[in-house]
Design a protein around this motif. Structure first.
Motif, PDB file in Angstrom:
ATOM      1  N   VAL A 161       0.853  -1.184   0.000  1.00 52.97           N
ATOM      2  CA  VAL A 161       0.000   0.000   0.000  1.00 52.97           C
ATOM      3  C   VAL A 161       0.893   1.240   0.000  1.00 52.97           C
ATOM      4  O   VAL A 161       1.602   1.507   0.972  1.00 52.97           O
ATOM      5  N   ASP A 162       0.866   1.974  -1.115  1.00 57.48           N
ATOM      6  CA  ASP A 162       1.661   3.197  -1.222  1.00 57.48           C
ATOM      7  C   ASP A 162       1.056   4.276  -0.331  1.00 57.48           C
ATOM      8  O   ASP A 162      -0.155   4.467  -0.318  1.00 57.48           O
ATOM      9  N   ALA A 163       1.876   4.985   0.394  1.00 52.67           N
ATOM     10  CA  ALA A 163       1.467   6.088   1.274  1.00 52.67           C
ATOM     11  C   ALA A 163       0.266   5.710   2.138  1.00 52.67           C
ATOM     12  O   ALA A 163      -0.802   6.308   2.032  1.00 52.67           O
ATOM     13  N   PRO A 164       0.417   4.715   3.011  1.00 54.84           N
ATOM     14  CA  PRO A 164      -0.727   4.231   3.790  1.00 54.84           C
ATOM     15  C   PRO A 164      -1.375   5.299   4.670  1.00 54.84           C
ATOM     16  O   PRO A 164      -2.586   5.236   4.918  1.00 54.84           O
ATOM     17  N   ALA A 165      -0.634   6.273   5.117  1.00 54.43           N
ATOM     18  CA  ALA A 165      -1.210   7.334   5.948  1.00 54.43           C
ATOM     19  C   ALA A 165      -2.157   8.227   5.151  1.00 54.43           C
ATOM     20  O   ALA A 165      -2.954   8.966   5.726  1.00 54.43           O
ATOM     21  N   GLU A 166      -2.077   8.139   3.831  1.00 56.68           N
ATOM     22  CA  GLU A 166      -2.943   8.940   2.977  1.00 56.68           C
ATOM     23  C   GLU A 166      -4.116   8.139   2.427  1.00 56.68           C
ATOM     24  O   GLU A 166      -4.883   8.641   1.609  1.00 56.68           O
ATOM     25  N   ARG A 167      -4.291   6.911   2.843  1.00 50.80           N
ATOM     26  CA  ARG A 167      -5.359   6.039   2.347  1.00 50.80           C
ATOM     27  C   ARG A 167      -6.439   5.864   3.408  1.00 50.80           C
ATOM     28  O   ARG A 167      -6.144   5.766   4.590  1.00 50.80           O
ATOM     29  N   ILE A 168      -7.662   5.801   2.943  1.00 53.86           N
ATOM     30  CA  ILE A 168      -8.783   5.531   3.828  1.00 53.86           C
ATOM     31  C   ILE A 168      -9.063   4.039   3.754  1.00 53.86           C
ATOM     32  O   ILE A 168      -9.265   3.494   2.667  1.00 53.86           O
ATOM     33  N   GLY A 169      -9.062   3.368   4.887  1.00 51.46           N
ATOM     34  CA  GLY A 169      -9.333   1.934   4.923  1.00 51.46           C
ATOM     35  C   GLY A 169     -10.794   1.649   5.186  1.00 51.46           C
ATOM     36  O   GLY A 169     -11.418   0.841   4.526  1.00 51.46           O
ATOM     37  N   VAL A 170     -11.372   2.346   6.169  1.00 52.17           N
ATOM     38  CA  VAL A 170     -12.769   2.166   6.556  1.00 52.17           C
ATOM     39  C   VAL A 170     -13.374   3.544   6.762  1.00 52.17           C
ATOM     40  O   VAL A 170     -12.737   4.430   7.337  1.00 52.17           O
TER      41      VAL A 170
END
Length: 113
Positions: free
Chosen positions: A97-106
């Protein structure tokens, strides 16, 4: 304000359940085919509360999911959806997952997607 706080708490606990699942499965996210009809069944052993899947502010209290797994007949209320780009991949590891802090998971949603 109380409902907002409760919803944020639900999301935090769901996120913690996903993190515990990922830790137990060699930093690999679950795949939608493992979810028995709803992703909540996968993380249920980690959070142990089906009510966490419904935001108190959700006006549609009748939106529920039922599991295809006979060992989990419990219906899950639905107020949150998962990011299908993360959880729809086969054995997607955390490192993928690229840039996980910038991704919404839920997040809150009108359905479970």
């Amino acid at each position: 304000a109380a409902r907002k706080t409760s919803c944020l708490s639900n999301l935090k606990q769901i996120g913690s359940g996903i993190a515990m699942y990922v830790q137990d499965y060699d930093e690999t996210y679950f795949h939608r085919s493992q979810t028995f009809g709803h992703w909540g069944y996968v993380i249920q052993p980690y959070i142990k509360n089906f009510n966490l899947f419904q935001c108190p502010s959700n006006p549609n209290k009748s939106l529920v999911a039922t599991g295809a797994d006979p060992s989990t007949p419990q219906r899950i209320p639905r107020s949150y959806g998962i990011n299908s780009f993360i959880f729809n991949q086969t054995a997607l590891g955390m490192a993928a997952v690229d840039a996980p802090a910038e991704r919404i998971g839920v997040a809150e949603s009108r359905a479970d997607w």
